[in-house]
Write a protein that holds these residues in place. Structure first.
Motif, PDB file in Angstrom:
ATOM      1  N   ASN A  61       1.955   1.641   1.078  1.00 19.66           N
ATOM      2  CA  ASN A  61       1.236   2.988   0.918  1.00 19.66           C
ATOM      3  C   ASN A  61       0.437   3.076  -0.229  1.00 19.66           C
ATOM      4  O   ASN A  61       0.138   2.043   0.025  1.00 19.66           O
ATOM      5  N   THR A  62       0.121   3.744  -1.010  1.00 19.24           N
ATOM      6  CA  THR A  62      -0.809   3.574  -1.767  1.00 19.24           C
ATOM      7  C   THR A  62      -0.935   2.679  -3.123  1.00 19.24           C
ATOM      8  O   THR A  62      -0.686   2.440  -4.088  1.00 19.24           O
ATOM      9  N   PRO A  63      -1.728   1.323  -2.487  1.00 18.42           N
ATOM     10  CA  PRO A  63      -1.029   0.192  -3.214  1.00 18.42           C
ATOM     11  C   PRO A  63      -2.213   0.236  -4.359  1.00 18.42           C
ATOM     12  O   PRO A  63      -3.422   1.552  -4.708  1.00 18.42           O
ATOM     13  N   THR A  69       3.224   0.141  -6.251  1.00 25.08           N
ATOM     14  CA  THR A  69       3.104   1.835  -5.867  1.00 25.08           C
ATOM     15  C   THR A  69       4.405   2.176  -6.406  1.00 25.08           C
ATOM     16  O   THR A  69       5.286   1.230  -7.162  1.00 25.08           O
TER      17      THR A  69
END
Length: 255
Positions: A61-63, A69
């Protein structure tokens, strides 16, 4: 001979497919359409007096730092009793503490005192936001402004201070974020007062223009975060970001 030729062709095709697949993965989320934004971060943010310790994990996902995350961490990051939520330290997606009652009591007192001085501050605030609410806001901003621009003024879901329940965005009597670009002189005057007095109520103005590199966000004169009076006083007097006070990584997302 035919057997070797077939094997070489097969391997070559596999390498090409992997290379193209890797290129697509690295570039599929790069919505780079910057545009002019007013100052509206999320009409959005949070503080410390809470529980638990730190913890982290990994997924995609959005690291964030070390691949953390909102989907992989199980606890918020807490340093010296203060919750840290920024682009390097996500909150768990299911973290839902609601509005902190102490922070609410303090912001009510702050607003009341500001109003008694005739300042342009309304009773309306933007406070606690759950993960799902932030996701809707952020996605709308990305659709309107592009991901790169949206990341300057809106937190991705799971990275918003508002999810801590310790943050408030103050609003003027015209319904605008306090002191935002294009607001009245009275709104800007009230924002100036807030910058000089928020610490007396246990709040810090979280996103000052001089903190952009540390926080990863543009200036937000309206966004205050509850940390308690002692910590707020120290941060105000030293004029440092929360990241600097906690000696913790900040700035932009890893990706």
């Amino acid at each position: 001979m035919k057997k070797y030729v077939i094997t070489i062709v097969t391997v070559t095709l596999a390498v090409l497919i992997l290379a193209l697949g890797g290129y697509y993965y690295l570039n599929k989320d790069d919505n780079q359409t910057p545009s002019n934004t007013t100052n509206q971060k999320d009409i959005k943010k949070s503080s410390p007096t809470n529980e638990n310790t730190k913890t982290d994990n990994n997924k995609e996902n959005t690291p964030s730092t070390n691949g953390k995350t909102p989907e992989t961490v199980t606890q918020p990051t807490i340093i010296n009793g203060i919750i840290l939520a920024n682009k390097k330290h996500p909150l768990p997606a299911n973290y839902n503490p609601g509005e902190n009652p102490t922070a609410r009591q303090k912001v009510n007192k702050l607003i009341s005192d500001a109003q008694s001085l005739g300042l342009n501050v309304s009773n309306q605030v933007s406070g606690f936001r759950a993960y799902g609410t932030q996701a809707g806001l952020y996605n709308n901003y990305v659709a309107a402004h592009g991901k790169q621009e949206a990341d300057r003024f809106s937190a991705r879901p799971g990275y918003s201070e508002h999810q801590t329940g310790l943050v408030f965005d103050l609003i003027d009597n015209q319904g605008q974020l306090l002191g935002a670009e294009g607001t009245s002189e009275s709104s800007k005057k009230a924002a100036e007062w807030l910058g000089k007095n928020a610490h007396k109520y246990g709040f810090i103005v979280r996103y000052k223009p001089e903190f952009v590199e540390k926080t990863g966000y543009m200036e937000e004169s309206w966004h205050i975060r509850y940390v308690g009076e002692d910590v707020a006083k120290t941060i105000y007097e030293k004029n440092i970001s929360l990241e600097e006070y906690l000696n913790a990584p900040g700035g932009d997302y890893a990706n």
